[in-house]
Design a protein around this motif. Structure first.
Motif: not given
Length: 113
Positions: A72-84
């Motif tokens: 019941n909580r919004v979790r923001k995930y981070y991942a590398l982009s192609q440039n990353g």
């Protein structure tokens, strides 16, 4: 022995990019816990330092984000982009080069043997 916060801040983007390269995608709290775990509690990454660094990396196009509802909580995930993915290679090489120069300047090679 506590690590100097200024030294830590200077490598924060490299640390984040490397963790994301190794772990595919992570959310903020997960990143703080991974840093704590890897360093045996010697380095504590505070949210006040983490999120500005994540936002800067995202603004520079090195990260992509996605959100999920977890317990019941919004979790923001981070991942590398192609440039990353390219940037993490550059940042790691810069860090290796810098560490090598520091070892020379501070005579750390002989001190560590």
């Amino acid at each position: 022995m506590a690590i100097n916060n200024e030294l830590f801040k200077g490598t924060l983007q490299t640390i984040i990019l490397n963790l994301l390269a190794e772990n595919n995608r992570m959310y903020g709290y997960e990143i703080t816990q991974k840093v704590k775990s890897i360093t045996g509690g010697e380095l504590i990454l505070k949210e006040g330092a983490l999120y500005p660094a994540l936002h800067k990396l995202e603004a520079e196009g090195f990260l992509e984000t996605s959100t999920e509802v977890v317990e019941n909580r919004v979790r923001k995930y981070y991942a590398l982009s192609q440039n990353g993915e390219k940037e993490v290679v550059n940042k790691l090489q810069e860090a290796k080069d810098f560490i090598a120069q520091l070892q020379l300047l501070l005579n750390l090679n002989t001190a560590l043997q």
